[in-house]
Scaffold this motif. Structure first.
Motif, short mmCIF file in Angstrom:
data_model
loop_
_atom_site.label_atom_id
_atom_site.label_comp_id
_atom_site.label_asym_id
_atom_site.label_seq_id
_atom_site.Cartn_x
_atom_site.Cartn_y
_atom_site.Cartn_z
N PRO A 305 1.28 -1.28 -0.08
CA PRO A 305 -0.09 -0.32 -0.09
C PRO A 305 0.65 1.28 -0.24
O PRO A 305 0.30 2.26 -0.52
N ASP A 306 2.09 0.85 0.39
CA ASP A 306 3.01 2.25 0.47
C ASP A 306 4.25 2.01 -0.47
O ASP A 306 5.58 2.51 0.09
N GLY A 307 4.37 1.80 -2.02
CA GLY A 307 5.38 1.31 -2.52
C GLY A 307 5.53 -0.21 -2.38
O GLY A 307 5.01 -1.06 -2.54
N ILE A 308 6.88 -0.26 -3.27
CA ILE A 308 7.12 -1.37 -4.49
C ILE A 308 8.06 -2.10 -3.16
O ILE A 308 8.97 -1.71 -2.44
N TYR A 309 8.23 -3.43 -2.91
CA TYR A 309 9.07 -4.56 -2.23
C TYR A 309 10.08 -5.03 -3.29
O TYR A 309 8.80 -5.97 -3.34
N THR A 310 10.56 -5.84 -2.81
CA THR A 310 11.87 -6.48 -2.55
C THR A 310 11.34 -8.06 -1.92
O THR A 310 12.02 -7.74 -0.62
N MET A 311 12.11 -9.40 -2.05
CA MET A 311 12.58 -9.72 -0.92
C MET A 311 13.64 -10.95 -1.98
O MET A 311 12.40 -11.70 -2.84
N PRO A 312 14.21 -12.23 -1.12
CA PRO A 312 14.21 -13.43 -1.30
C PRO A 312 13.21 -14.13 -1.80
O PRO A 312 12.07 -14.04 -0.99
N ALA A 313 13.09 -14.77 -3.02
CA ALA A 313 12.16 -16.46 -3.46
C ALA A 313 11.61 -16.68 -1.94
O ALA A 313 10.90 -17.66 -2.12
N LYS A 314 12.84 -17.29 -1.79
CA LYS A 314 12.60 -18.56 -0.70
C LYS A 314 11.69 -17.95 0.57
O LYS A 314 11.61 -18.66 1.38
N GLY A 315 11.52 -16.55 0.86
CA GLY A 315 11.29 -16.15 1.98
C GLY A 315 12.98 -14.95 2.46
O GLY A 315 13.35 -15.22 2.42
N GLY A 316 11.98 -13.68 3.43
CA GLY A 316 12.97 -13.65 4.04
C GLY A 316 12.10 -11.85 4.67
O GLY A 316 11.16 -11.75 4.42
N LYS A 317 12.56 -10.95 4.89
CA LYS A 317 11.59 -9.61 4.95
C LYS A 317 11.63 -8.89 3.96
O LYS A 317 12.78 -7.90 3.31
N PRO A 318 10.61 -8.09 3.50
CA PRO A 318 10.72 -7.56 2.54
C PRO A 318 10.91 -6.23 3.40
O PRO A 318 11.23 -5.33 4.04
N ASP A 319 12.03 -5.90 1.68
CA ASP A 319 12.68 -4.33 2.10
C ASP A 319 11.95 -3.78 0.63
O ASP A 319 11.52 -3.88 -0.16
N ARG A 320 11.52 -1.92 1.43
CA ARG A 320 10.61 -1.27 0.46
C ARG A 320 11.86 -0.32 -0.59
O ARG A 320 12.32 0.01 0.25
N ILE A 321 11.57 -1.04 -1.66
CA ILE A 321 12.52 -0.02 -3.19
C ILE A 321 12.00 1.19 -3.45
O ILE A 321 13.02 1.86 -3.71
N THR A 322 10.98 1.38 -3.09
CA THR A 322 10.47 2.97 -3.76
C THR A 322 9.60 3.00 -2.34
O THR A 322 8.46 2.28 -2.01
N ASP A 323 8.32 3.94 -2.34
CA ASP A 323 7.84 5.11 -1.92
C ASP A 323 6.61 5.50 -3.15
O ASP A 323 5.18 5.84 -2.81
N THR A 324 7.00 5.25 -4.43
CA THR A 324 5.64 5.13 -5.44
C THR A 324 4.87 4.18 -5.39
O THR A 324 5.62 2.54 -5.63
N VAL A 325 3.68 3.80 -5.57
CA VAL A 325 2.42 2.47 -5.75
C VAL A 325 2.82 2.79 -7.27
O VAL A 325 1.87 3.85 -8.32
N GLY A 326 2.96 1.47 -7.78
CA GLY A 326 2.85 1.06 -9.14
C GLY A 326 2.61 -0.41 -9.59
O GLY A 326 2.76 -1.74 -8.33
N LEU A 327 2.92 -0.86 -10.81
CA LEU A 327 3.23 -1.88 -11.45
C LEU A 327 5.08 -2.65 -11.11
O LEU A 327 5.04 -2.22 -12.39
N PRO A 328 4.91 -3.34 -10.69
CA PRO A 328 6.46 -3.89 -10.89
C PRO A 328 6.33 -4.98 -11.81
O PRO A 328 6.11 -5.45 -12.10
N ALA A 329 8.38 -5.01 -12.42
CA ALA A 329 8.44 -5.93 -13.53
C ALA A 329 9.88 -5.91 -13.65
O ALA A 329 10.37 -4.79 -12.81
N TYR A 330 10.61 -7.05 -13.91
CA TYR A 330 11.73 -7.24 -14.42
C TYR A 330 12.43 -7.64 -15.11
O TYR A 330 12.04 -7.57 -16.82
N ARG A 331 13.52 -6.64 -15.60
CA ARG A 331 13.87 -6.51 -16.59
C ARG A 331 15.23 -7.01 -16.83
O ARG A 331 16.22 -7.14 -15.97
#
Length: 332
Positions: A305-331
Motif C-alpha cells: 500500500p505504500d510502495g514496491i517491495y523486494t525479497m528473496p524468493a525463498k522468503g525473508g524480510k520485505p525491503d521497500r525499494i520505492t514509495d511510489t505505488v505502481g506495477l513492478p516488473a523485472y528487466r
C-alpha cells in the motif's frame, strides 16, 4: 539451444506432469478449504486491485503519494504507474506517453505496455522508437501484456508475440498478437487441454511468462484458480492452485496472490513436482499484491500500500525499494 530455452522446456515438462498426473497435492491445492501445505489456512482467493484494468490513472495524472524513495538501482526492478514516467536503475525515465502494465522482452531491450489511448505499444527502454502493435476496439479494455519469444528451433519457427487480457465488458479473454506494427490479435484458446475437465476460455486474465519456450501462467476471475498453459503445443495445461495474479520464473517457479485472514499474501510454489506452496508474507497485516519473479527465480518484487517491495524468493524480510505505488516488473 540457449540455456533459458532449455530451462523453460524443462519447467514446462514439470508443470505439465504435475497437471496431467492428477496428483493428490495438486488436487488438494485447488481446494481452498483443503490442506495446502502453507503456514496459514487461506480464505477465498482474491483478484487484487486492477485485476482486469490497466494500472495507473486513466488521464495520465501524477502517481499516488510517494516518489521520494527510489532504490531500484541494481535490483533490475522497474515500476510503471500509469503516468509518463517509469522508475528504473535508480532514475525516473520519461517515456513521452502514458505507460501502463509495463513488461520487458526476455533480453530487456524492448518494453511492451498499454498507452494512454488503451492501445498496445512497444518501445526501446528509454521510450524511443515507439510502435503501436494493435489498437483496442471501442469499448474494449486491454491490460497486462507479456512476451513470448520463439527461437528457430521451435516447431513453428522463430517469432515474437505478445499475450494480453481483453475485456469487452461481456467476458475476459486472453489474446495473442505478433509484435509488429498493425498486427491483428487472435484469441488464445486454452480450452483444448488434455485435462479431464475442459479449461475455461472466458474469465481469463493476468497472463505471465518469463518470455521464451511457450510456458505461460494466468488466472481465472470466475473460479479463482491459477492455470498453466503450454503455448507451443496448445494441448497441455490445467489448474496449478487457488489464487490470482501469477508470475513465472524461467525454472517454472510460480508466485501468486491468495487471501489469508482478510489480507492478500504472496505465495510461491517451486517447479519441482510435489513441491509445497509457501506463504512468503505470513505476518502481513496489509495487502501485498502484483508479484513478479526474477528470471533466475531468486528474487521477487511486489506491491504494497505504500510502495514496491523486494525479497528473496525463498522468503525473508520485505525491503521497500520505492514509495511510489505502481506495477513492478523485472528487466534482464
Amino acid at each position: 539451444m540457449s540455456e533459458r530455452i532449455r530451462l523453460r522446456r524443462s519447467a514446462a515438462a514439470l508443470l505439465v506432469a504435475a497437471v496431467t498426473t492428477g496428483s493428490a497435492l495438486l488436487l488438494t491445492a485447488c481446494d481452498p478449504e483443503g490442506d495446502t501445505g502453507t503456514t496459514a489456512a487461506p480464505s477465498k482467493a482474491v483478484d487484487g486491485p486492477a485485476s482486469a484494468e490497466p494500472s495507473g490513472p486513466a488521464d495520465g495524472s501524477p502517481a499516488p503519494a510517494g516518489g521520494k524513495l527510489n532504490k531500484t538501482a541494481g535490483t533490475k526492478v522497474t515500476v510503471s504507474t500509469g503516468t509518463n514516467t517509469v522508475l528504473m536503475d535508480g532514475k525516473s525515465v520519461d517515456f513521452g506517453t502514458v505507460v501502463r502494465d509495463l513488461a520487458w522482452s526476455p533480453d530487456g531491450k524492448h518494453a511492451a505496455f498499454i498507452d494512454g489511448a488503451g492501445n498496445l505499444e512497444t518501445s526501446d527502454p528509454d521510450g524511443s522508437h515507439k510502435t503501436v502493435i494493435a489498437k483496442a476496439p471501442s469499448g474494449e479494455t486491454w491490460s497486462h501484456p507479456t512476451w513470448q519469444v520463439y527461437g528457430p528451433d521451435e516447431p513453428h519457427g522463430a517469432g515474437t508475440y505478445l499475450l494480453f487480457t481483453a475485456d469487452d465488458k461481456k467476458a475476459l479473454k486472453l489474446l495473442s498478437v505478433e509484435a509488429k506494427a498493425g498486427a491483428k490479435p487472435d484469441a488464445l484458446h486454452v480450452g483444448d487441454s488434455e485435462a479431464e475437465k475442459p479449461l475455461p476460455d472466458v474469465g481469463n486474465l493476468w497472463p505471465n511468462s518469463a518470455g521464451k519456450a511457450g510456458a505461460t501462467v494466468y488466472a481465472n476471475k470466475n473460479d479463482g484458480q491459477v492455470y498453466f498453459h503450454d503455448v507451443i503445443s496448445r494441448t497441455n495445461g490445467g489448474v496449478i492452485t487457488k489464487g490470482s495474479q501469477p508470475a513465472l520464473a524461467d525454472d517454472g517457479t510460480v508466485v501468486f496472490v491468495r487471501s489469508v485472514s482478510g489480507h492478500a499474501h504472496i505465495f510461491a510454489k517451486a517447479h519441482e513436482q510435489g513441491a509445497k506452496e509457501v506463504d512468503l508474507t505470513p505476518g502481513a497485516s496489509v495487502d501485498y499484491t502484483e508479484p513478479v519473479i526474477s528470471h533466475d527465480g531468486k528474487n521477487i518484487a511486489f506491491r504494497g500500500p505504500d510502495g514496491i517491495y523486494t525479497m528473496p524468493a525463498k522468503g525473508g524480510k520485505p525491503d521497500r525499494i520505492t514509495d511510489t505505488v505502481g506495477l513492478p516488473a523485472y528487466r534482464s
